[in-house]
Design a protein around this motif. Structure first.
Motif, PDB file in Angstrom:
ATOM      1  N   TYR A   3       0.829  -1.211   0.000  1.00 24.84           N
ATOM      2  CA  TYR A   3       0.000   0.000   0.000  1.00 24.84           C
ATOM      3  C   TYR A   3       0.867   1.266   0.000  1.00 24.84           C
ATOM      4  O   TYR A   3       0.599   2.220  -0.736  1.00 24.84           O
ATOM      5  CB  TYR A   3      -0.892   0.029   1.237  1.00 24.84           C
ATOM      6  CG  TYR A   3      -1.950  -1.036   1.316  1.00 24.84           C
ATOM      7  CD1 TYR A   3      -2.825  -1.287   0.255  1.00 24.84           C
ATOM      8  CD2 TYR A   3      -2.110  -1.784   2.483  1.00 24.84           C
ATOM      9  CE1 TYR A   3      -3.811  -2.253   0.351  1.00 24.84           C
ATOM     10  CE2 TYR A   3      -3.098  -2.754   2.586  1.00 24.84           C
ATOM     11  CZ  TYR A   3      -3.941  -2.987   1.521  1.00 24.84           C
ATOM     12  OH  TYR A   3      -4.918  -3.950   1.626  1.00 24.84           O
ATOM     13  N   LEU A   4       1.893   1.260   0.852  1.00 29.39           N
ATOM     14  CA  LEU A   4       2.705   2.468   1.027  1.00 29.39           C
ATOM     15  C   LEU A   4       3.518   2.777  -0.218  1.00 29.39           C
ATOM     16  O   LEU A   4       3.604   3.940  -0.640  1.00 29.39           O
ATOM     17  CB  LEU A   4       3.619   2.288   2.243  1.00 29.39           C
ATOM     18  CG  LEU A   4       4.536   3.450   2.617  1.00 29.39           C
ATOM     19  CD1 LEU A   4       3.759   4.744   2.755  1.00 29.39           C
ATOM     20  CD2 LEU A   4       5.289   3.126   3.913  1.00 29.39           C
ATOM     21  N   SER A   5       4.114   1.762  -0.826  1.00 27.51           N
ATOM     22  CA  SER A   5       4.902   2.006  -2.041  1.00 27.51           C
ATOM     23  C   SER A   5       4.009   2.507  -3.168  1.00 27.51           C
ATOM     24  O   SER A   5       4.387   3.433  -3.904  1.00 27.51           O
ATOM     25  CB  SER A   5       5.649   0.743  -2.459  1.00 27.51           C
ATOM     26  OG  SER A   5       4.755  -0.312  -2.740  1.00 27.51           O
ATOM     27  N   ASP A   6       2.817   1.937  -3.296  1.00 25.82           N
ATOM     28  CA  ASP A   6       1.890   2.428  -4.329  1.00 25.82           C
ATOM     29  C   ASP A   6       1.554   3.895  -4.094  1.00 25.82           C
ATOM     30  O   ASP A   6       1.479   4.699  -5.049  1.00 25.82           O
ATOM     31  CB  ASP A   6       0.606   1.598  -4.319  1.00 25.82           C
ATOM     32  CG  ASP A   6       0.786   0.216  -4.926  1.00 25.82           C
ATOM     33  OD1 ASP A   6       1.835  -0.036  -5.546  1.00 25.82           O
ATOM     34  OD2 ASP A   6      -0.139  -0.615  -4.777  1.00 25.82           O
ATOM     35  N   GLY A   7       1.341   4.269  -2.830  1.00 26.08           N
ATOM     36  CA  GLY A   7       1.022   5.653  -2.514  1.00 26.08           C
ATOM     37  C   GLY A   7       2.160   6.603  -2.820  1.00 26.08           C
ATOM     38  O   GLY A   7       1.952   7.691  -3.383  1.00 26.08           O
ATOM     39  N   LEU A   8       3.370   6.206  -2.455  1.00 29.12           N
ATOM     40  CA  LEU A   8       4.534   7.068  -2.697  1.00 29.12           C
ATOM     41  C   LEU A   8       4.852   7.166  -4.188  1.00 29.12           C
ATOM     42  O   LEU A   8       5.214   8.244  -4.686  1.00 29.12           O
ATOM     43  CB  LEU A   8       5.745   6.531  -1.924  1.00 29.12           C
ATOM     44  CG  LEU A   8       5.665   6.689  -0.402  1.00 29.12           C
ATOM     45  CD1 LEU A   8       6.744   5.862   0.284  1.00 29.12           C
ATOM     46  CD2 LEU A   8       5.784   8.157   0.005  1.00 29.12           C
ATOM     47  N   ILE A   9       4.721   6.069  -4.912  1.00 31.59           N
ATOM     48  CA  ILE A   9       4.961   6.089  -6.350  1.00 31.59           C
ATOM     49  C   ILE A   9       3.946   6.997  -7.049  1.00 31.59           C
ATOM     50  O   ILE A   9       4.292   7.784  -7.942  1.00 31.59           O
ATOM     51  CB  ILE A   9       4.918   4.660  -6.923  1.00 31.59           C
ATOM     52  CG1 ILE A   9       6.123   3.859  -6.414  1.00 31.59           C
ATOM     53  CG2 ILE A   9       4.892   4.666  -8.445  1.00 31.59           C
ATOM     54  CD1 ILE A   9       6.012   2.361  -6.630  1.00 31.59           C
ATOM     55  N   ALA A  10       2.681   6.913  -6.633  1.00 29.94           N
ATOM     56  CA  ALA A  10       1.669   7.791  -7.218  1.00 29.94           C
ATOM     57  C   ALA A  10       1.962   9.257  -6.914  1.00 29.94           C
ATOM     58  O   ALA A  10       1.800  10.133  -7.770  1.00 29.94           O
ATOM     59  CB  ALA A  10       0.284   7.409  -6.693  1.00 29.94           C
ATOM     60  N   TYR A  11       2.418   9.522  -5.705  1.00 31.51           N
ATOM     61  CA  TYR A  11       2.695  10.906  -5.295  1.00 31.51           C
ATOM     62  C   TYR A  11       3.836  11.510  -6.122  1.00 31.51           C
ATOM     63  O   TYR A  11       3.717  12.629  -6.648  1.00 31.51           O
ATOM     64  CB  TYR A  11       3.049  10.939  -3.805  1.00 31.51           C
ATOM     65  CG  TYR A  11       3.344  12.323  -3.284  1.00 31.51           C
ATOM     66  CD1 TYR A  11       2.330  13.118  -2.749  1.00 31.51           C
ATOM     67  CD2 TYR A  11       4.636  12.839  -3.307  1.00 31.51           C
ATOM     68  CE1 TYR A  11       2.599  14.385  -2.270  1.00 31.51           C
ATOM     69  CE2 TYR A  11       4.912  14.107  -2.834  1.00 31.51           C
ATOM     70  CZ  TYR A  11       3.888  14.880  -2.311  1.00 31.51           C
ATOM     71  OH  TYR A  11       4.162  16.147  -1.834  1.00 31.51           O
ATOM     72  N   PHE A  12       4.935  10.775  -6.229  1.00 35.61           N
ATOM     73  CA  PHE A  12       6.118  11.338  -6.885  1.00 35.61           C
ATOM     74  C   PHE A  12       6.062  11.230  -8.407  1.00 35.61           C
ATOM     75  O   PHE A  12       6.517  12.136  -9.107  1.00 35.61           O
ATOM     76  CB  PHE A  12       7.381  10.642  -6.375  1.00 35.61           C
ATOM     77  CG  PHE A  12       7.782  11.055  -4.988  1.00 35.61           C
ATOM     78  CD1 PHE A  12       8.251  12.337  -4.736  1.00 35.61           C
ATOM     79  CD2 PHE A  12       7.688  10.169  -3.929  1.00 35.61           C
ATOM     80  CE1 PHE A  12       8.623  12.730  -3.450  1.00 35.61           C
ATOM     81  CE2 PHE A  12       8.053  10.546  -2.650  1.00 35.61           C
ATOM     82  CZ  PHE A  12       8.521  11.834  -2.399  1.00 35.61           C
ATOM     83  N   ASN A  13       5.525  10.146  -8.924  1.00 38.08           N
ATOM     84  CA  ASN A  13       5.593   9.910 -10.377  1.00 38.08           C
ATOM     85  C   ASN A  13       4.326  10.295 -11.129  1.00 38.08           C
ATOM     86  O   ASN A  13       4.363  10.452 -12.345  1.00 38.08           O
ATOM     87  CB  ASN A  13       5.916   8.446 -10.658  1.00 38.08           C
ATOM     88  CG  ASN A  13       7.338   8.086 -10.220  1.00 38.08           C
ATOM     89  OD1 ASN A  13       8.115   8.955  -9.830  1.00 38.08           O
ATOM     90  ND2 ASN A  13       7.673   6.807 -10.288  1.00 38.08           N
ATOM     91  N   LYS A  14       3.202  10.433 -10.400  1.00 40.18           N
ATOM     92  CA  LYS A  14       1.941  10.757 -11.067  1.00 40.18           C
ATOM     93  C   LYS A  14       1.287  12.016 -10.497  1.00 40.18           C
ATOM     94  O   LYS A  14       0.189  12.383 -10.922  1.00 40.18           O
ATOM     95  CB  LYS A  14       0.969   9.585 -10.960  1.00 40.18           C
ATOM     96  CG  LYS A  14       1.502   8.289 -11.557  1.00 40.18           C
ATOM     97  CD  LYS A  14       0.522   7.134 -11.337  1.00 40.18           C
ATOM     98  CE  LYS A  14       1.084   5.825 -11.885  1.00 40.18           C
ATOM     99  NZ  LYS A  14       0.168   4.681 -11.620  1.00 40.18           N
ATOM    100  N   GLN A  15       1.955  12.633  -9.508  1.00 38.25           N
ATOM    101  CA  GLN A  15       1.421  13.819  -8.839  1.00 38.25           C
ATOM    102  C   GLN A  15       0.005  13.569  -8.329  1.00 38.25           C
ATOM    103  O   GLN A  15      -0.877  14.439  -8.384  1.00 38.25           O
ATOM    104  CB  GLN A  15       1.433  15.039  -9.779  1.00 38.25           C
ATOM    105  CG  GLN A  15       2.831  15.539 -10.120  1.00 38.25           C
ATOM    106  CD  GLN A  15       3.587  14.586 -11.054  1.00 38.25           C
ATOM    107  OE1 GLN A  15       3.088  14.258 -12.116  1.00 38.25           O
ATOM    108  NE2 GLN A  15       4.771  14.155 -10.642  1.00 38.25           N
ATOM    109  N   ASP A  16      -0.211  12.367  -7.818  1.00 45.25           N
ATOM    110  CA  ASP A  16      -1.505  11.957  -7.289  1.00 45.25           C
ATOM    111  C   ASP A  16      -1.330  11.638  -5.805  1.00 45.25           C
ATOM    112  O   ASP A  16      -0.675  10.652  -5.451  1.00 45.25           O
ATOM    113  CB  ASP A  16      -2.019  10.733  -8.049  1.00 45.25           C
ATOM    114  CG  ASP A  16      -3.377  10.256  -7.550  1.00 45.25           C
ATOM    115  OD1 ASP A  16      -3.949  10.893  -6.652  1.00 45.25           O
ATOM    116  OD2 ASP A  16      -3.854   9.205  -8.051  1.00 45.25           O
ATOM    117  N   SER A  17      -1.889  12.463  -4.950  1.00 45.73           N
ATOM    118  CA  SER A  17      -1.704  12.289  -3.499  1.00 45.73           C
ATOM    119  C   SER A  17      -2.792  11.429  -2.859  1.00 45.73           C
ATOM    120  O   SER A  17      -2.690  11.096  -1.672  1.00 45.73           O
ATOM    121  CB  SER A  17      -1.665  13.653  -2.811  1.00 45.73           C
ATOM    122  OG  SER A  17      -2.887  14.349  -3.014  1.00 45.73           O
ATOM    123  N   ALA A  18      -3.816  11.043  -3.608  1.00 45.60           N
ATOM    124  CA  ALA A  18      -4.946  10.310  -3.023  1.00 45.60           C
ATOM    125  C   ALA A  18      -4.559   8.944  -2.453  1.00 45.60           C
ATOM    126  O   ALA A  18      -4.966   8.605  -1.340  1.00 45.60           O
ATOM    127  CB  ALA A  18      -6.059  10.164  -4.052  1.00 45.60           C
TER     128      ALA A  18
END
Length: 392
Positions: free
Chosen positions: A310-325
């Motif tokens: 869960y955490l890696s998916d969240g961090l990857i979305a934040y940094f690589n997709k500019q998606d903080s959800a």
């Protein structure tokens, strides 16, 4: 003070911290891992050895599963013993899934050996680790090493540093809540280079107490009995422990026990613990830093792996997709799975152990429950679904 900057600072180089670092690095996210002890000390910890599919899949995703596939033992079931018989739980037949026996030490070694070749930076023997400004968007960590003070600035800090680490302690008491049950016994374990007494694990409930027969390989076995917290390994010489195992595991298993000198013996206390939420500001907790389960049911390492998923998916979305959800929902999603696993581990511990306050009624309830499980496919299916691991 020497200082560096990174996107994610990870505290703790156990399997959770290393797994997270590898997953982030594979997606081009900068991270640094710091660990208070040496790598040899980390590998010296004797821990669980049953992997759910979520853990297996994460290692496969990283391409770090070659040794696991060669040496791991797939199990399609396990056994509950009630002193008279083995009750086989056919997890493959009931769920279509399997688990793998592969020691946590070996999984950690695979992650550790691949760290340097893959550019994962790990700083071992970092003393006096402290977290600062975690409520802001610019947290940092300080530590000392080789007589010098160091600083790591990051966007996020991930606390994968276990129950006693500094990460959870950095969260204000008013900002979270801890739930805890400390059990009145510990598991006395013996590791020996002998073949296992049964092809699959045995969890035994005997009138004298609990026992577990498990393995690390076809030639290395791990056995446990529960003992009062007042007892130590000195109270249990090898021969006495083997004798007790033979009694508690029952005559069928006892007939196939091969005895041998202990490679390692230790007593591990048992507790159920959950801290929520698992995020505070720029700090995320994962693994034992946020929750502990009793080893009954082998959930600890696998819960850490699901946290990391869960955490890696969240961090990857934040940094690589500019998606903080996804990162915003990390704590809620992780805790939903944590509490279900806590319930299973607690219920299996309650079923298979004798508690000091228990009397004849409680013992009769355990016997009745085991008898029901033995005759009910529905009960066996519920156990199998939880044992093999609930979906992410």
């Amino acid at each position: 003070m020497a200082g560096v900057k990174t996107q994610v600072a990870i505290v703790g180089a156990g399997p959770a911290g290393l797994l997270l670092a590898h997953l982030l690095k594979a997606e081009g996210i900068d991270c640094i891992v710091i660990e208070r002890v040496s790598g040899d000390y980390v590998l010296g910890r004797i821990r669980a050895g049953v992997l759910e599919q979520v853990t297996i899949d994460l290692m496969a995703r990283l391409g770090l599963d070659s040794r696991m596939k060669a040496e791991g033992l797939y199990h399609e079931g396990f056994n509950l013993a009630d002193g008279r018989r083995l009750i086989h739980i056919d997890i493959a037949g009931l769920t279509g899934k399997r688990v793998m026996v592969y020691g946590q030490t070996e999984l950690t070694r695979d992650l550790m050996d691949a760290a340097s070749p893959r550019g994962v930076e790990v700083i071992y023997e970092a003393a006096n680790v402290a977290l600062h400004d975690i409520e802001t968007d610019a947290p940092h960590i300080t530590y000392s090493k080789d007589g010098l003070n160091h600083r790591i600035d990051a966007r996020f800090i991930c606390g994968c540093d276990g129950f006693h680490g500094p990460s959870r302690q950095a969260i204000p008491k008013s900002a979270g809540k801890a739930y805890e049950r400390v059990y009145p016994f510990g598991w006395l374990g013996i590791l020996a280079d002998v073949p296992p007494c049964e092809a699959e694990l045995i969890y035994a409930n005997h009138e004298r107490g609990f026992a577990l027969a498990s393995m690390r390989s076809p030639t290395r076995s791990r056995y446990y009995i529960d003992v009062p917290l007042s007892e130590t390994v000195d109270d249990w010489p090898d021969e006495k422990l083997w004798d007790e195992l033979a009694i508690r595991l029952g005559p069928d298993a006892a007939a196939h026990i091969t005895r041998g000198p202990a490679l390692e013996k230790s007593v591990a206390p048992l507790r159920s613990f959950v801290f929520e939420p698992m995020r505070y500001g720029s700090l995320m907790l994962a693994g034992d830093a946020a929750h502990i389960v009793p080893p009954t049911g082998a959930k600890g390492l696998n819960l850490a792996a699901s946290d990391v998923a869960y955490l890696s998916d969240g961090l990857i979305a934040y940094f690589n997709k500019q998606d903080s959800a996804p990162l915003a929902s990390y704590s809620e999603k992780a805790l939903a799975r944590v509490w279900k696993s806590e319930r299973f581990s607690w219920s299996l511990t309650r079923l298979m152990h004798r508690f000091p306050e228990d009397g004849s009624f409680e013992r009769a309830m355990q016997v009745a429950e085991l008898d029901y499980i033995a005759s009910s496919k529905a009960a066996q299916t519920a156990i199998a679904e939880n044992y093999v691991g609930l979906p992410l």
